[in-house]
Design a protein around this motif. Structure first.
Motif, PDB file in Angstrom:
ATOM      1  N   ALA A 165      -4.628  11.261  17.418  1.00  0.00           N
ATOM      2  CA  ALA A 165      -5.671  11.844  16.543  1.00  0.00           C
ATOM      3  C   ALA A 165      -5.196  11.802  15.180  1.00  0.00           C
ATOM      4  O   ALA A 165      -3.950  11.600  14.986  1.00  0.00           O
ATOM      5  N   GLY A 166      -6.091  12.488  14.284  1.00  0.00           N
ATOM      6  CA  GLY A 166      -5.421  12.411  12.793  1.00  0.00           C
ATOM      7  C   GLY A 166      -5.228  11.379  12.137  1.00  0.00           C
ATOM      8  O   GLY A 166      -4.449  11.200  11.031  1.00  0.00           O
ATOM      9  N   VAL A 167      -5.623  10.367  12.429  1.00  0.00           N
ATOM     10  CA  VAL A 167      -5.562   9.092  11.836  1.00  0.00           C
ATOM     11  C   VAL A 167      -6.171   8.840  10.674  1.00  0.00           C
ATOM     12  O   VAL A 167      -7.479   8.757  10.722  1.00  0.00           O
ATOM     13  N   SER A 168      -5.967   8.480   9.504  1.00  0.00           N
ATOM     14  CA  SER A 168      -6.543   8.336   7.996  1.00  0.00           C
ATOM     15  C   SER A 168      -6.565   6.884   7.549  1.00  0.00           C
ATOM     16  O   SER A 168      -7.374   6.436   6.771  1.00  0.00           O
ATOM     17  N   ALA A 169      -5.570   6.020   8.103  1.00  0.00           N
ATOM     18  CA  ALA A 169      -5.867   4.585   7.782  1.00  0.00           C
ATOM     19  C   ALA A 169      -5.153   3.680   8.905  1.00  0.00           C
ATOM     20  O   ALA A 169      -4.222   4.037   9.580  1.00  0.00           O
ATOM     21  N   ILE A 170      -5.424   2.376   9.102  1.00  0.00           N
ATOM     22  CA  ILE A 170      -4.915   1.610  10.036  1.00  0.00           C
ATOM     23  C   ILE A 170      -4.922   0.287   9.390  1.00  0.00           C
ATOM     24  O   ILE A 170      -5.494  -0.126   8.487  1.00  0.00           O
ATOM     25  N   ALA A 171      -3.575  -0.458   9.708  1.00  0.00           N
ATOM     26  CA  ALA A 171      -3.413  -1.904   9.292  1.00  0.00           C
ATOM     27  C   ALA A 171      -3.012  -2.782  10.436  1.00  0.00           C
ATOM     28  O   ALA A 171      -1.902  -2.247  11.196  1.00  0.00           O
ATOM     29  N   LEU A 172      -3.464  -3.811  10.638  1.00  0.00           N
ATOM     30  CA  LEU A 172      -3.057  -4.908  11.749  1.00  0.00           C
ATOM     31  C   LEU A 172      -2.316  -6.235  11.282  1.00  0.00           C
ATOM     32  O   LEU A 172      -2.718  -6.697  10.485  1.00  0.00           O
ATOM     33  N   GLY A 173      -1.265  -6.323  11.996  1.00  0.00           N
ATOM     34  CA  GLY A 173      -0.568  -7.314  11.652  1.00  0.00           C
ATOM     35  C   GLY A 173      -1.062  -8.879  12.694  1.00  0.00           C
ATOM     36  O   GLY A 173      -2.000  -8.486  13.185  1.00  0.00           O
ATOM     37  N   GLN A 174      -0.035  -9.739  12.928  1.00  0.00           N
ATOM     38  CA  GLN A 174      -0.425 -10.682  14.005  1.00  0.00           C
ATOM     39  C   GLN A 174      -0.785 -10.189  15.233  1.00  0.00           C
ATOM     40  O   GLN A 174      -1.551 -10.348  15.950  1.00  0.00           O
ATOM     41  N   GLU A 175       0.360  -9.370  15.655  1.00  0.00           N
ATOM     42  CA  GLU A 175       0.252  -8.687  16.902  1.00  0.00           C
ATOM     43  C   GLU A 175       0.853  -7.302  16.927  1.00  0.00           C
ATOM     44  O   GLU A 175       1.244  -6.872  17.963  1.00  0.00           O
ATOM     45  N   HIS A 176       1.022  -6.724  15.908  1.00  0.00           N
ATOM     46  CA  HIS A 176       1.309  -5.432  15.827  1.00  0.00           C
ATOM     47  C   HIS A 176       0.181  -4.685  15.038  1.00  0.00           C
ATOM     48  O   HIS A 176      -0.756  -4.810  14.250  1.00  0.00           O
ATOM     49  N   THR A 177       0.209  -2.963  15.257  1.00  0.00           N
ATOM     50  CA  THR A 177      -0.644  -2.288  14.528  1.00  0.00           C
ATOM     51  C   THR A 177       0.279  -1.178  13.967  1.00  0.00           C
ATOM     52  O   THR A 177       1.194  -0.368  14.620  1.00  0.00           O
ATOM     53  N   LEU A 178      -0.263  -0.625  12.797  1.00  0.00           N
ATOM     54  CA  LEU A 178       0.098   0.441  12.028  1.00  0.00           C
ATOM     55  C   LEU A 178      -0.965   1.462  12.042  1.00  0.00           C
ATOM     56  O   LEU A 178      -2.095   1.329  11.555  1.00  0.00           O
ATOM     57  N   ALA A 179      -0.643   2.952  12.066  1.00  0.00           N
ATOM     58  CA  ALA A 179      -1.645   3.756  11.878  1.00  0.00           C
ATOM     59  C   ALA A 179      -1.174   5.163  11.183  1.00  0.00           C
ATOM     60  O   ALA A 179      -0.060   5.670  11.464  1.00  0.00           O
TER      61      ALA A 179
END
Length: 538
Positions: free
Chosen positions: A218-232
């Motif tokens: 919860a509380g996610v403001s942005a996401i970014a996805l790489g080839q096979e990984h995810t940042l939140a």
């Protein structure tokens, strides 16, 4: 907001002309200034022209969203990723069509691009996807590729995904932030990049879990996805990561892949990274900007994409250095990851790049990799590129929209992803890309005169007309490259203009325009005069 389009074939052999008429609500009419004038004509009117407001790059294709809510695409199309119902590559922009393939898709508010697929969010909250679907990344419950938009379903497959505020795509997986701050994900999950605690692909959206695996993140403001990984990025400024970690791209100090979110470490390894303001990911590396304006990177570094002057992989964040390697990179406003290259827009407006450059993706006029940031140059190659409004990176190409309204691109063009109308294999300096050329502005059936252009604003002089309301129709050609051979045309309703009546006066050389207030005042005055004369007679 209502829209309708129709497709015509011009009298020119082999030239497709797309003619679109867009019906706007009152909000869009604010783009017409002023919105009224005398029937005698001669009013100077400014009209907002069609232009790109978002751009997104994939493995070999590019998407661009216009201020009218329409989407154009160009480049590779082997998997139908251009969304026009074909599998033919295009070196010039083509309109993304609707699910039936009959009309251009409209009402789009956000675009996102994966390697060989595309997803858009509509103003109505609907989400549509098209292109490659081998891993279920289109979210329609199947692994069938689509050359036209298909609507993304909800988690049980009986309804539709809704409540989405933001979309982000990886190579073959997809994520969406919901309005409540939770995240849905679907598609490829070989390395746990969906963040659900398993390694099983998902053909429908599933809820990303927190580090405990028991409740939703919860509380996610942005996401970014790489080839096979995810940042939140959380609202607290803390960064979470999950998925493949063979090169340290999760930033937790290990190379162990994770199927649940885990906090990214700080540079020292003694705490967690905090005060994160902006995130980026692609390939196997991750990038952030802190609230202080400092840039950090971690993960794979075989081409120098971390910008620390080395080719050593990093499992914790390291500072991105300046061009000399002696000091940290200055304050940045945006940071972007390519497959093996990286980009940062400085607070002063210039764009710097570092990493792989074998296809000219650094835009510095060479094909030499750089372990430290170098300035992206202008088309002449004699100074830094300036006036950048929007910028995106695909795997090995970059597209930028300038404040002048011009779109430029550089890097790989083997599948026409630069949109320059040429089959040149790559470009080491920015080239004129997909653009709109104003053609005419009409007030009803009357063409306005003195059309002049300033960036995205068109200025005209209203023609003579009868009193009443008329639609203002604007027409532009859309093409790729600097010298289009056979551009398509797009026409839209830019707003409503009111022609005010005029009062003819005896002996006057020209009619005198009367506004509504003046007309009412005249009628009231006449009524008072008649009443006074009656009182006097009595």
């Amino acid at each position: 907001m209502k829209f309708f389009f129709r497709t015509l074939t011009s009298g020119l052999t082999g030239v497709a002309v797309i003619l679109g008429i867009m019906m706007f609500g009152s909000a869009a009419q604010a783009t017409i200034t002023p919105s009224s004038g005398p029937a005698a004509g001669g009013t100077s009117v400014t009209v907002e022209g069609i232009h790109f407001v978002q751009v997104a790059g994939g493995s070999s294709h590019t998407l661009a969203l216009t201020n009218l809510g329409t989407v154009y695409a160009w480049g590779g199309n082997n998997d139908g990723e251009l969304g026009n119902g074909t599998f033919t590559n295009s070196s010039t922009p083509v309109a993304v069509m609707d699910a039936q393939g009959l009309l251009p898709l409209t009402g789009v508010s956000q675009i996102a691009v994966g390697d060989d697929f595309s997803i858009v969010l509509l103003e109505t909250g609907e989400v549509y996807a098209w292109g490659e679907n081998d891993y279920g990344q289109l979210g329609d419950g199947s692994t069938t590729g689509r050359a036209l938009p298909t609507r993304v379903k909800d988690s049980d497959g009986t309804g539709w995904l809704s409540g989405v505020s933001f979309l982000a795509l990886g190579s073959t997986h997809s994520s969406a932030i919901l309005e409540n701050g939770t995240v849905m994900a679907w598609g490829d999950n070989l390395y746990g990049q969906l963040g659900i605690g398993t390694f099983v692909d998902q053909l429908l959206p599933v809820t990303v879990k927190d580090s405990s695996g028991t409740t939703a993140l919860a509380g996610v403001s942005a996401i970014a996805l790489g080839q096979e990984h995810t940042l939140a990025l959380l609202e607290s400024g803390q960064l979470m990561a999950w998925g493949e970690n063979f090169s340290g791209q999760l930033g937790d100090g290990t190379t162990v892949s994770r199927s649940l979110p885990f906090a990214v470490s700080d540079a020292s390894g003694s705490g967690v990274l905090s005060q994160v303001a902006f995130i980026g990911a692609r390939g196997d590396h991750s990038l952030v900007i802190l609230n202080t304006g400092e840039s950090y990177a971690w993960g794979k570094n075989n081409s120098g994409q971390l910008g620390d002057g080395t080719t050593t992989n990093r499992s914790r964040p390291v500072r991105v250095m300046d061009s000399s390697g002696n000091a940290p990179l200055g304050s940045t406003s945006k940071i972007i990851a390519g497959y093996r290259s990286s980009y940062a827009q400085l607070s002063t407006g210039e764009l710097v790049a570092w990493g792989r450059n074998s296809l000219g993706e650094l835009g510095d006029g060479t094909t030499n990799d750089s372990l430290l940031p170098v300035f992206v140059l202008n088309a002449a190659g004699d100074s830094a590129l300036t006036g950048i409004s929007l910028v995106t990176s695909g795997s090995s190409h970059v597209v930028a929209v300038l404040t002048s309204g011009t779109t430029v691109a550089w890097g790989d063009n083997s599948s026409y992803e630069l949109g320059i109308g040429l089959s040149t294999h790559y470009a080491t300096l920015p080239q004129t890309s997909a653009n709109f050329q104003p053609q005419s502005v009409s007030f009803g059936s009357n063409v306005a005169g003195n059309l002049t252009i300033s960036s995205t604003t068109w200025a005209v002089v209203s023609p003579v007309s009868t009193a009443g309301h008329v639609d203002i129709l604007a027409t532009a050609s859309v093409f790729g490259g600097a010298t289009p051979a056979s551009p398509a045309l797009v026409t839209w309703k830019a707003g409503l203009f009111t022609y005010e009546p005029v009062l003819a006066t005896t002996g006057s050389p020209a009619p005198v325009p009367l506004g509504i207030a003046a007309t009412l005042a005249l009628l009231v005055g006449l009524a008072l005069l008649v009443g006074w004369r009656r009182v006097k007679r009595s």
